[in-house]
Design an enzyme around this catalytic site. Structure first.
Site, mmCIF file in Angstrom:
data_model
loop_
_atom_site.group_PDB
_atom_site.id
_atom_site.type_symbol
_atom_site.label_atom_id
_atom_site.label_comp_id
_atom_site.label_asym_id
_atom_site.label_seq_id
_atom_site.Cartn_x
_atom_site.Cartn_y
_atom_site.Cartn_z
ATOM 1 N N ASP A 189 0.840 -1.187 0.000
ATOM 2 C CA ASP A 189 0.000 0.000 0.000
ATOM 3 C C ASP A 189 0.882 1.246 0.000
ATOM 4 O OD1 ASP A 189 0.732 -1.072 2.504
ATOM 5 O OD2 ASP A 189 -0.845 -0.048 3.562
ATOM 6 N N GLU A 222 11.987 2.603 7.367
ATOM 7 C CA GLU A 222 11.093 1.685 6.666
ATOM 8 C C GLU A 222 11.441 1.511 5.188
ATOM 9 O OE1 GLU A 222 6.232 1.647 6.041
ATOM 10 O OE2 GLU A 222 7.319 3.545 6.259
#
Length: 509
Positions: free
Chosen positions: A289, A467
């Site tokens: 996503d 991340e």
């Protein structure tokens, strides 16, 4: 499509720099650790609005003994924090939940980091690899036990243990976790005990609505409806627009060729349709996503048999066959081997493109492959599905994905974080392991070195591991490039930590 840019090769970190990375990662497992005594910290959720002074809600499975759990938690939690928590029994139907909260888990676990302050489905696989590599075997076992608990008490492995994620899972990586742990414990009785739960999770993915019967392959298909609550509350830009506002703005101003936009957007009313939200939730179940892999915002994912999901199910079938063999049930193992052969044939039939030499997602609504170049093309090498000639063809496409800091997620710039110029730890790890499986050691080591060098360079500047990275610029400063979804770069970070450890182990060999 993105153009190849000139690379600046980074210098590989020194021994002292590598030691600083290792120290940070070892310490970060403790920072990201959640247990009963951290229940207040775990319950806090930056992704939803929370009224100051009101308690954080923790839901307990109706199959549990609420009194026993409450007593155990009260012993573990400092009295000064206890009044900030409210325990409730989870309603039997999701739509009966009026206030969202944390879903209770009985064992310690590790969260990814930053805004992701809960246990995630596929993140946990990579985190477990890092824990095992760092000698944290007991905590690695807890990670597996938690996911098994979710299946038994919440119906499936959840996207994450929050009530607003009860209706969707994440890419199925349970069996590699089970077998990775078994290699350390050799506990055959435990393996026998968990097998029925593993099979229950397998069928979540292989019956409708996740099964596409025309191809015999599976798809992502979240069971919930309407806007995702965490998106409405937290994916807001400086102008106060949510992700969904920005999507509507895009639909108003740009043509869409990848799918029939009328399925997802009512231009006359300027509203997103119910099917859009179904696709949006399903895209989040995929873990990717957001990208434009299944058309703008990937909302058309519900009409695709994806490479990643079906390779993971192939691996799951293979792993279950191995478990039955370990348990001495050759007849059951053969039944699962037959499923392996069937899925292999279907993957070759629907997902392999001979002329391009790549694996693509298959649109079963249009009966055509997408031909959107995405790093999930390396999954079949990781799982050992590809023939030698197929693997060689995929490797010839490495130059499309490879950049100064490792592998790009896709070859397209879309303004989404799961597209170029961004690279992510899990896809780099899967690709490197896939290359090693087929003997492409030099390619694997080169990519591993690039990724570690990039992470180390940014760590020396900021003191953090994050991340995602811009693998062209070898930079963690990515927010200005991300136009949709959330644009922050979260610190921690579970799967990046694990990938660095795996790559350092590879390079140490």
């Amino acid at each position: 499509m993105i153009n190849q840019l000139a690379e600046t090769l980074l210098e590989f970190p020194s021994k002292s720099q590598i030691q600083r990375l290792r120290t940070y990662i070892k310490q970060t497992w403790k920072t990201l650790y959640r247990s009963h005594e951290h229940i207040l910290e775990a319950a806090r959720d930056d992704k939803l609005d929370h009224e100051l002074g009101t308690p954080w809600i923790v839901y307990i499975s109706p199959r549990e003994n609420q009194v026993e759990i409450e007593q155990a938690l009260q012993k573990a939690v400092p009295q000064s924090e206890w009044h900030q928590i409210e325990l409730r029994v989870l309603p039997s139907e999701v739509d009966q939940i009026k206030e969202h909260g944390l879903l209770y888990l009985p064992h310690p676990y590790v969260v990814p980091g930053g805004r992701f302050n809960e246990m995630y489905g596929w993140d946990s696989y990579f985190i477990q690899l890092g824990l095992l590599r760092d000698g944290e075997v007991n905590l690695a076992k807890c990670m597996v036990e938690q996911l098994l608990y979710e299946i038994e008490h919440y119906g499936t492995i959840l996207n994450a243990n929050r009530t607003y994620m009860l209706s969707r899972s994440q890419p199925p990586t349970l069996t590699p976790m089970v077998l990775a742990l078994f290699q350390h414990t050799h506990d055959i009785e435990w393996l026998q005990r968990v097998l029925p739960t593993i099979e229950r999770y397998y069928y979540y993915w292989t019956v409708p609505p996740h099964l596409n019967q025309a191809t015999g392959l599976s798809r992502y298909f979240a069971l919930g409806d309407g806007p995702a609550p965490e998106v409405v509350a937290s994916e807001i830009d400086e102008e106060g627009k949510t992700h969904y506002d920005r999507v509507r703005q895009y639909y108003r101003h740009f043509p869409v060729d990848a799918y029939d936009v009328n399925l997802y957007y009512d231009r006359e009313q300027d509203v997103l349709t119910d099917l859009f939200y179904k696709g949006d939730r399903s895209m989040r179940e995929s873990g990717f996503d957001i990208s434009n892999r299944f058309g703008p915002f990937s909302v058309d994912v519900i009409h695709y048999a994806p490479v990643c999901l079906n390779v993971l199910l192939y691996k799951m079938e293979q792993d279950i066959a191995q478990i039955y063999t370990l348990l001495g049930h050759a007849d059951m193992a053969e039944q699962w081997h037959q499923r392996v052969r069937d899925r292999h044939q279907r993957i070759d039939q629907f997902l392999w493109h001979e002329a391009d030499g790549l694996y693509y997602d298959y649109n079963f609504q249009t009966s055509a492959q997408s031909r959107y170049e995405f790093a999930t093309a390396f999954y079949p090498l990781w799982a050992g599905i590809a023939s030698e000639s197929q693997a060689a063809a995929v490797v010839r496409s490495l130059d499309k994905f490879e950049a100064a800091g490792g592998l790009l997620t896709s070859t397209y710039v879309s303004g989404n974080q799961w597209d170029a110029p961004f690279g992510w730890a899990p896809l780099n790890l899967i690709a490197v392991q896939g290359l090693l499986n087929y003997g492409y050691k030099q390619d694997a080591e080169r990519i591993a070195k690039k990724f570690v060098a990039m992470v180390s360079k940014e760590f020396e500047k900021t003191g953090t591991i994050v991340e995602k990275y811009d693998v062209y610029r070898c930079s963690a400063n990515v927010s200005d490039e991300i136009l949709f979804g959330y644009s922050s770069n979260e610190i921690g970070f579970g799967w990046t930590n694990a990938t660095v450890l795996e790559f350092l182990h590879l390079l140490d060999q």
